[in-house]
Design a protein around this motif. Structure first.
Motif, PDB file in Angstrom:
ATOM      1  N   LEU A  55     -14.822   8.391  15.929  1.00  0.00           N
ATOM      2  CA  LEU A  55     -15.859   9.193  15.281  1.00  0.00           C
ATOM      3  C   LEU A  55     -16.493  10.055  16.365  1.00  0.00           C
ATOM      4  O   LEU A  55     -17.090   9.533  17.299  1.00  0.00           O
ATOM      5  CB  LEU A  55     -16.894   8.280  14.624  1.00  0.00           C
ATOM      6  CG  LEU A  55     -17.888   8.965  13.690  1.00  0.00           C
ATOM      7  CD1 LEU A  55     -18.486   7.931  12.743  1.00  0.00           C
ATOM      8  CD2 LEU A  55     -18.975   9.689  14.413  1.00  0.00           C
ATOM      9  N   ALA A  87     -12.580  11.269  12.782  1.00  0.00           N
ATOM     10  CA  ALA A  87     -13.644  11.837  11.959  1.00  0.00           C
ATOM     11  C   ALA A  87     -14.577  12.615  12.871  1.00  0.00           C
ATOM     12  O   ALA A  87     -15.056  12.080  13.870  1.00  0.00           O
ATOM     13  CB  ALA A  87     -14.404  10.732  11.238  1.00  0.00           C
ATOM     14  N   ALA A 117     -18.809   9.846   7.612  1.00  0.00           N
ATOM     15  CA  ALA A 117     -17.686   9.796   8.549  1.00  0.00           C
ATOM     16  C   ALA A 117     -17.344   8.347   8.898  1.00  0.00           C
ATOM     17  O   ALA A 117     -16.162   7.974   8.908  1.00  0.00           O
ATOM     18  CB  ALA A 117     -18.034  10.575   9.820  1.00  0.00           C
TER      19      ALA A 117
END
Length: 124
Positions: A55, A87, A117
Motif C-alpha cells: 500500500l 494499492a 486501499a
C-alpha cells in the motif's frame, strides 16, 4: 521491519502488507534509495504470502514529473512480480486515472481512501 528516510517511510504490518508513506518531491536519486530500501520488504511479503502486497500512500506528496513517473514505472517492472498486489492512495480522481493508465501491473489499483486501499489488499 521499518525504514525511515526523509522522502519515505516503509513498514510491514502483521499481515505482511507493506506500507509506504511518500513525503515531498522525488528525484531519480530518491527513487534509487527507495527501491533499495523497498526490495527486502517485497521479498519478505512474498516469502510469507506467496506474492507481495503493498500500500503506497502518496496523499499530500507533490505530483511527479513525467520523468519520475517513468522511473517509478521502470522500478515496478523491475521489482514487482505479476501476482503481486499494489494499492496506491492518491489525492484526486485525475491522479487515480493516471496511475491506472501508466503503471503496468495486473493487480494494481488506485484509491482516494487509505481504508479502501487496505480493504482491497486484505481481500485480494
Amino acid at each position: 521491519m521499518r525504514i525511515e528516510d526523509p522522502a519515505f517511510t516503509v513498514t510491514m504490518d502483521d499481515r505482511y502488507i507493506i506500507h509506504v508513506r511518500a513525503h515531498g518531491p522525488w528525484s531519480p536519486e530518491i527513487a534509487n534509495r527507495y527501491w533499495l530500501a523497498f526490495k527486502p520488504f517485497l521479498d519478505e511479503s512474498r516469502r510469507q504470502l506467496g506474492y507481495a502486497k503493498a500500500l503506497i500512500d502518496r496523499r499530500g506528496a507533490p505530483i511527479m514529473s513525467m520523468a519520475m513517473v517513468q522511473a517509478m514505472r521502470d522500478g515496478i517492472v523491475a521489482h514487482y512480480h505479476p501476482d503481486d498486489r499494489l494499492a496506491l492512495v492518491v489525492d484526486s480522481s485525475p491522479l487515480k486515472l493516471q496511475v491506472r493508465k501508466n503503471y503496468p501491473l495486473a493487480h494494481l489499483d488506485a484509491f482516494l481512501s487509505h481504508d479502501a486501499a487496505l480493504a482491497w489488499l486484505q481481500n485480494h
